[in-house]
Scaffold this motif. Structure first.
Motif, mmCIF file in Angstrom:
data_model
loop_
_atom_site.group_PDB
_atom_site.id
_atom_site.type_symbol
_atom_site.label_atom_id
_atom_site.label_comp_id
_atom_site.label_asym_id
_atom_site.label_seq_id
_atom_site.Cartn_x
_atom_site.Cartn_y
_atom_site.Cartn_z
ATOM 1 N N THR A 145 13.031 -7.609 -17.622
ATOM 2 C CA THR A 145 12.586 -8.881 -18.152
ATOM 3 C C THR A 145 11.079 -9.215 -19.561
ATOM 4 O OG1 THR A 145 14.171 -10.611 -16.868
ATOM 5 C CG2 THR A 145 12.625 -11.559 -17.889
ATOM 6 N N THR A 159 18.823 -13.005 -16.243
ATOM 7 C CA THR A 159 17.524 -13.460 -17.697
ATOM 8 C C THR A 159 18.631 -14.919 -17.962
ATOM 9 O OG1 THR A 159 16.128 -11.969 -18.020
ATOM 10 C CG2 THR A 159 15.943 -14.255 -18.965
ATOM 11 N N LYS A 205 11.522 -6.915 -22.192
ATOM 12 C CA LYS A 205 12.633 -6.970 -23.218
ATOM 13 C C LYS A 205 12.667 -8.579 -24.350
ATOM 14 C CE LYS A 205 15.848 -4.044 -21.034
ATOM 15 N NZ LYS A 205 16.886 -3.567 -20.070
ATOM 16 N N ASP A 206 12.666 -8.949 -22.641
ATOM 17 C CA ASP A 206 12.489 -11.099 -22.715
ATOM 18 C C ASP A 206 11.083 -11.425 -23.871
ATOM 19 O OD1 ASP A 206 15.482 -10.626 -23.131
ATOM 20 O OD2 ASP A 206 15.246 -10.910 -20.634
ATOM 21 N N ALA A 238 10.008 -16.096 -17.382
ATOM 22 C CA ALA A 238 11.406 -16.714 -17.603
ATOM 23 C C ALA A 238 11.670 -17.597 -16.477
ATOM 24 C CB ALA A 238 11.475 -15.071 -17.617
ATOM 25 N N ALA A 275 13.855 -17.177 -21.326
ATOM 26 C CA ALA A 275 12.829 -16.869 -21.592
ATOM 27 C C ALA A 275 11.656 -17.337 -22.459
ATOM 28 C CB ALA A 275 12.307 -15.214 -21.513
ATOM 29 N N GLU A 276 10.568 -17.579 -22.297
ATOM 30 C CA GLU A 276 9.702 -18.744 -23.125
ATOM 31 C C GLU A 276 8.568 -17.687 -23.381
ATOM 32 O OE1 GLU A 276 9.417 -20.031 -25.982
ATOM 33 O OE2 GLU A 276 11.999 -21.062 -25.975
ATOM 34 N N CYS A 306 9.050 -22.594 -20.977
ATOM 35 C CA CYS A 306 10.282 -22.234 -20.644
ATOM 36 C C CYS A 306 11.030 -23.639 -19.313
ATOM 37 C CB CYS A 306 9.964 -21.467 -19.548
ATOM 38 S SG CYS A 306 11.128 -19.973 -19.111
#
Length: 213
Positions: A14, A46, A17-18, A37, A49-50, A66
């Motif tokens: 996570t 997930t 990738k995010d 996340a 995510a922020e 988030c």
């Protein structure tokens, strides 16, 4: 595969990738490199995510941003917070600890410690605020004994918090543990460039609404 191994693998994936792509965009605009996340506890997928958005508000730390976006998901398609795992790339500050608690997340993990934020990223304010505002000495307590106290209770009636490194260290399978330790170091190193970009932005005077740069 053990549950600890599953969680650690999901959090690392996570992050890479995010969270990191979102963070890279915001850091280029002057925001700090803290992201977060929320994962579904059962599937470890997930949910959202922020990352930090202090250009909009000094309160929008990665974790708070988030949480805010999580609660914009329609209730009928949003999991209950008790059924989620919260993840912060950096150990949450006092604001974010409160946000996690008030939102009802009862399990969270973090990758970088407060000391990492201070020493690796030149962002000491999490420790400074917790010590200055919340660390009250008992009568007769010395500076030395006060300094030995943890800054917050990582296991309490509201939540259980653990570093990702400690989670990985708990994995009994030696080969799996060593592989994940290598993955953790690889993902951590991705933050070196983000930190350099953030520090260069500070020197250039890239402005956000944060009081603490």
């Amino acid at each position: 595969m053990s549950r600890a191994q599953e969680i650690a693998s999901a959090l690392l994936a996570t992050t890479e990738k995010d969270i990191i792509p979102l963070t890279a965009r915001q850091v280029s605009q002057g925001c700090k490199l803290f992201g977060a996340a929320i994962l579904d506890r059962a599937s470890l997928s997930t949910v959202i995510a922020e990352t930090n958005n202090e250009r909009e508000s000094p309160l929008l730390h990665g974790e708070i941003n988030c949480i805010q976006q999580f609660f914009k998901i329609p209730k009928d398609s949003r999991p209950e917070t008790k059924d989620c795992i919260f993840f912060a790339t950096h150990e949450p500050c006092s604001l974010c600890l409160s946000g996690i608690t008030w939102s009802g997340f009862n399990e969270f993990y973090y990758m970088f410690t407060y000391e990492d934020s201070r020493d690796l990223f030149a962002i000491p304010y999490d420790i400074d605020i917790l010590k200055s505002v919340f660390q009250v000495p008992a009568p007769g307590e010395t500076e030395e004994t006060l300094a030995e106290k943890p800054l917050y209770n990582r296991q309490n009636k509201f939540f259980k918090a653990q570093s990702l490194a400690d989670l990985i260290e708990s994995i009994e399978d030696g080969a799996a543990r060593e592989k994940l330790k290598g993955e953790l170091q690889r993902v951590r190193k991705m933050y070196d460039d983000l930190s350099a970009t953030y520090q260069e932005g500070k020197k250039a005077g890239t402005a956000t609404n944060s009081v603490f740069e």
